[in-house]
Enzyme design. Structure first.
Site, PDB file in Angstrom:
ATOM      1  N   ASP A  10       1.023  -1.127   0.065  1.00  0.00           N
ATOM      2  CA  ASP A  10      -0.006   0.186   0.131  1.00  0.00           C
ATOM      3  C   ASP A  10       1.008   1.182   0.147  1.00  0.00           C
ATOM      4  O   ASP A  10       2.052   1.023   0.134  1.00  0.00           O
ATOM      5  CB  ASP A  10      -0.888   0.025   1.328  1.00  0.00           C
ATOM      6  CG  ASP A  10      -1.631   1.090   1.657  1.00  0.00           C
ATOM      7  OD1 ASP A  10      -2.353   1.553   0.473  1.00  0.00           O
ATOM      8  OD2 ASP A  10      -1.761   1.629   2.501  1.00  0.00           O
ATOM      9  N   LEU A  11       0.382   2.271  -0.178  1.00  0.00           N
ATOM     10  CA  LEU A  11       1.302   3.565  -0.621  1.00  0.00           C
ATOM     11  C   LEU A  11       1.149   4.512   0.911  1.00  0.00           C
ATOM     12  O   LEU A  11       2.102   4.520   1.654  1.00  0.00           O
ATOM     13  CB  LEU A  11       0.959   4.209  -1.491  1.00  0.00           C
ATOM     14  CG  LEU A  11       1.748   5.576  -1.755  1.00  0.00           C
ATOM     15  CD1 LEU A  11       3.063   5.445  -1.892  1.00  0.00           C
ATOM     16  CD2 LEU A  11       1.049   6.483  -2.816  1.00  0.00           C
ATOM     17  N   ASP A  12      -0.096   5.043   1.020  1.00  0.00           N
ATOM     18  CA  ASP A  12      -0.297   5.890   2.244  1.00  0.00           C
ATOM     19  C   ASP A  12      -0.224   5.509   3.419  1.00  0.00           C
ATOM     20  O   ASP A  12      -0.791   4.348   3.756  1.00  0.00           O
ATOM     21  CB  ASP A  12      -1.476   6.582   1.975  1.00  0.00           C
ATOM     22  CG  ASP A  12      -1.781   7.547   0.734  1.00  0.00           C
ATOM     23  OD1 ASP A  12      -0.913   8.397   0.434  1.00  0.00           O
ATOM     24  OD2 ASP A  12      -2.794   7.190  -0.182  1.00  0.00           O
ATOM     25  N   THR A  18       1.793   9.893   4.319  1.00  0.00           N
ATOM     26  CA  THR A  18       0.833  10.797   3.804  1.00  0.00           C
ATOM     27  C   THR A  18      -0.352  10.807   4.627  1.00  0.00           C
ATOM     28  O   THR A  18      -1.358  11.668   4.416  1.00  0.00           O
ATOM     29  CB  THR A  18       0.772  10.651   2.444  1.00  0.00           C
ATOM     30  OG1 THR A  18       0.682   8.972   2.082  1.00  0.00           O
ATOM     31  CG2 THR A  18       1.649  11.322   1.491  1.00  0.00           C
ATOM     32  N   LYS A  46      -9.003   5.328   6.644  1.00  0.00           N
ATOM     33  CA  LYS A  46      -7.763   4.826   5.839  1.00  0.00           C
ATOM     34  C   LYS A  46      -7.908   3.859   4.861  1.00  0.00           C
ATOM     35  O   LYS A  46      -8.838   2.866   5.187  1.00  0.00           O
ATOM     36  CB  LYS A  46      -6.590   4.331   6.937  1.00  0.00           C
ATOM     37  CG  LYS A  46      -6.029   5.455   7.728  1.00  0.00           C
ATOM     38  CD  LYS A  46      -5.124   4.913   8.717  1.00  0.00           C
ATOM     39  CE  LYS A  46      -4.447   6.129   9.615  1.00  0.00           C
ATOM     40  NZ  LYS A  46      -3.575   5.643  10.736  1.00  0.00           N
ATOM     41  N   SER A 115      -2.905   0.610  -4.177  1.00  0.00           N
ATOM     42  CA  SER A 115      -3.332   1.858  -3.322  1.00  0.00           C
ATOM     43  C   SER A 115      -4.633   2.276  -3.875  1.00  0.00           C
ATOM     44  O   SER A 115      -5.021   2.233  -5.114  1.00  0.00           O
ATOM     45  CB  SER A 115      -2.358   2.962  -3.611  1.00  0.00           C
ATOM     46  OG  SER A 115      -2.786   4.263  -3.147  1.00  0.00           O
ATOM     47  N   ALA A 116      -5.248   2.841  -2.938  1.00  0.00           N
ATOM     48  CA  ALA A 116      -6.583   3.411  -3.416  1.00  0.00           C
ATOM     49  C   ALA A 116      -6.395   4.702  -3.683  1.00  0.00           C
ATOM     50  O   ALA A 116      -7.469   5.294  -4.370  1.00  0.00           O
ATOM     51  CB  ALA A 116      -7.738   3.546  -2.042  1.00  0.00           C
ATOM     52  N   LYS A 146     -11.148  -0.615  -1.155  1.00  0.00           N
ATOM     53  CA  LYS A 146     -10.872  -1.773  -0.316  1.00  0.00           C
ATOM     54  C   LYS A 146     -12.099  -1.355   0.647  1.00  0.00           C
ATOM     55  O   LYS A 146     -12.451  -0.353   0.855  1.00  0.00           O
ATOM     56  CB  LYS A 146      -9.462  -1.346   0.314  1.00  0.00           C
ATOM     57  CG  LYS A 146      -8.260  -1.301  -0.492  1.00  0.00           C
ATOM     58  CD  LYS A 146      -7.209  -0.592   0.150  1.00  0.00           C
ATOM     59  CE  LYS A 146      -5.943  -0.715  -0.798  1.00  0.00           C
ATOM     60  NZ  LYS A 146      -4.776  -0.226  -0.305  1.00  0.00           N
ATOM     61  N   GLU A 170       0.089  -3.291   4.716  1.00  0.00           N
ATOM     62  CA  GLU A 170      -1.022  -2.190   4.898  1.00  0.00           C
ATOM     63  C   GLU A 170      -1.234  -1.679   6.042  1.00  0.00           C
ATOM     64  O   GLU A 170      -0.700  -2.105   7.036  1.00  0.00           O
ATOM     65  CB  GLU A 170      -2.097  -3.168   4.677  1.00  0.00           C
ATOM     66  CG  GLU A 170      -3.222  -2.874   3.227  1.00  0.00           C
ATOM     67  CD  GLU A 170      -3.518  -1.668   3.160  1.00  0.00           C
ATOM     68  OE1 GLU A 170      -3.874  -0.705   3.940  1.00  0.00           O
ATOM     69  OE2 GLU A 170      -4.160  -1.238   2.046  1.00  0.00           O
ATOM     70  N   ASP A 171      -1.521  -0.466   6.244  1.00  0.00           N
ATOM     71  CA  ASP A 171      -1.782   0.104   7.363  1.00  0.00           C
ATOM     72  C   ASP A 171      -3.059   0.498   7.563  1.00  0.00           C
ATOM     73  O   ASP A 171      -3.416   0.986   8.794  1.00  0.00           O
ATOM     74  CB  ASP A 171      -1.059   1.679   7.448  1.00  0.00           C
ATOM     75  CG  ASP A 171      -1.917   2.646   6.501  1.00  0.00           C
ATOM     76  OD1 ASP A 171      -2.261   2.096   5.157  1.00  0.00           O
ATOM     77  OD2 ASP A 171      -1.893   3.750   6.934  1.00  0.00           O
TER      78      ASP A 171
HETATM   79  C1  BG6 Z   1      -5.815   5.755   0.352  1.00  0.00           C
HETATM   80  C2  BG6 Z   1      -5.676   6.619   1.817  1.00  0.00           C
HETATM   81  O1  BG6 Z   1      -4.693   5.263   0.153  1.00  0.00           O
HETATM   82  O2  BG6 Z   1      -6.078   6.925  -0.704  1.00  0.00           O
HETATM   83  C3  BG6 Z   1      -6.901   7.402   2.055  1.00  0.00           C
HETATM   84  O3  BG6 Z   1      -5.456   5.739   2.729  1.00  0.00           O
HETATM   85  C4  BG6 Z   1      -7.522   8.162   0.698  1.00  0.00           C
HETATM   86  O4  BG6 Z   1      -7.020   8.213   3.297  1.00  0.00           O
HETATM   87  C5  BG6 Z   1      -7.345   7.289  -0.586  1.00  0.00           C
HETATM   88  O5  BG6 Z   1      -8.527   8.731   0.999  1.00  0.00           O
HETATM   89  C6  BG6 Z   1      -7.830   8.171  -1.786  1.00  0.00           C
HETATM   90  O6  BG6 Z   1      -6.588   9.048  -1.886  1.00  0.00           O
HETATM   91  P1  BG6 Z   1      -6.400  10.165  -2.970  1.00  0.00           P
HETATM   92  O7  BG6 Z   1      -5.004  10.549  -3.000  1.00  0.00           O
HETATM   93  O8  BG6 Z   1      -7.005   9.489  -4.341  1.00  0.00           O
HETATM   94  O9  BG6 Z   1      -7.695  11.142  -2.662  1.00  0.00           O
HETATM   95 MG    MG Z   2      -2.849   3.146   3.691  1.00  0.00          MG
END
Ligand code: BG6
Ligand code: MG
Length: 219
Positions: A10-12, A18, A46, A115-116, A146, A170-171
């Site tokens: 996962d990224l964030d 972030t 998240k 990542s989402a 997710k 994943e966090d």
């Molecule tokens: C996820 C984050 O990776 O991405 C969420 O954990 C975030 O907090 C989601 O809302 C969507 O991200 P973005 O950058 O498309 O607004």
């Molecule tokens: Mg995350």
């Protein structure tokens, strides 16, 4: 489909910190609409897509928006978020992450991003990791958020690795559930009490021994 292993990040909140900027931007939006959100509530956001997050937050605040207002709030949230992350560089990669990526690359274990976020490619470019990934699946590529496993199944497919041979870092609770639904090995990065559905949990990457990774990707 090969029998070899693959690793999905996962990224964030996993590769970069972030998650705190998403929270700040959502909190600002809520405050502007006249209510507040807590860090505990933020755990539920998240890993969740931008649209779904805004729906959840509006529900908490008991606020109803027109479609245009909804789109406007999403755009403002993203503008604020982008301003928070604008100065990110390689030095923002969380401690211990680069060592694990280097180990996986040296051992020819394919890695993917799952990542989402629709900002994922932009962030990977900023921190200099874009070229390291064999596959990238982000919020632009999937339709089901997710805990639906679509993002990880698509990443496994692109790596040509069977889902049960994939390990996911994943966090978020939603992300751990997605990895579990995909029948992958789930590794939580964060608090044990929050991520108790994960197969393993570590506070951060500096806690993970290379030997542990070696066992996961070679067994
Ligand atoms: C996820 C984050 O990776 O991405 C969420 O954990 C975030 O907090 C989601 O809302 C969507 O991200 P973005 O950058 O498309 O607004
Ligand atoms: Mg995350």
């Amino acid at each position: 489909m090969s029998n070899s292993k693959g690793v999905i990040f996962d990224l964030d909140g996993v590769i970069v910190d972030t998650a705190k900027f998403h929270f700040l931007a959502w909190r600002k939006l809520a405050n502007d609409l006249g209510f507040d959100i807590t860090e505990t509530q933020n755990e539920e956001l998240k890993g969740v897509s931008r649209v779904k997050s805004l729906e959840i937050i509006l529900g908490w605040g008991g606020v109803t928006l027109t479609e245009d207002e909804f789109m406007e709030q999403m755009a403002m949230k993203n503008d604020n978020y982008l301003s928070y992350i604008s100065g990110m560089t390689k030095s923002d990669i969380l401690p211990g992450v680069s060592e694990i990526i280097d180990f996986l690359k040296e051992n020819d274990i394919p890695i993917a991003l799952g990542s989402a976020s629709k900002n994922a490619r932009n962030i990977l470019e900023k921190v200099g990791l874009y070229q390291s990934f064999d596959a990238i699946v982000d919020g632009n590529d999937v339709s089901k958020a997710k805990p639906n496993p679509e993002v990880f199944l698509s990443a496994a497919d692109q790596l040509n690795v069977a889902p049960e041979n994939c390990v996911v870092f994943e966090d978020s609770v939603a992300g751990i559930q997605a990895a579990n639904l995909a029948k992958m090995t789930s590794i939580g990065i964060g608090e044990e009490a929050v991520l108790n559905e994960a197969d393993h949990v570590f506070t951060d990457f500096t806690e993970i021994e290379i030997d542990f990774i070696k066992k996961l990707v070679t067994k």
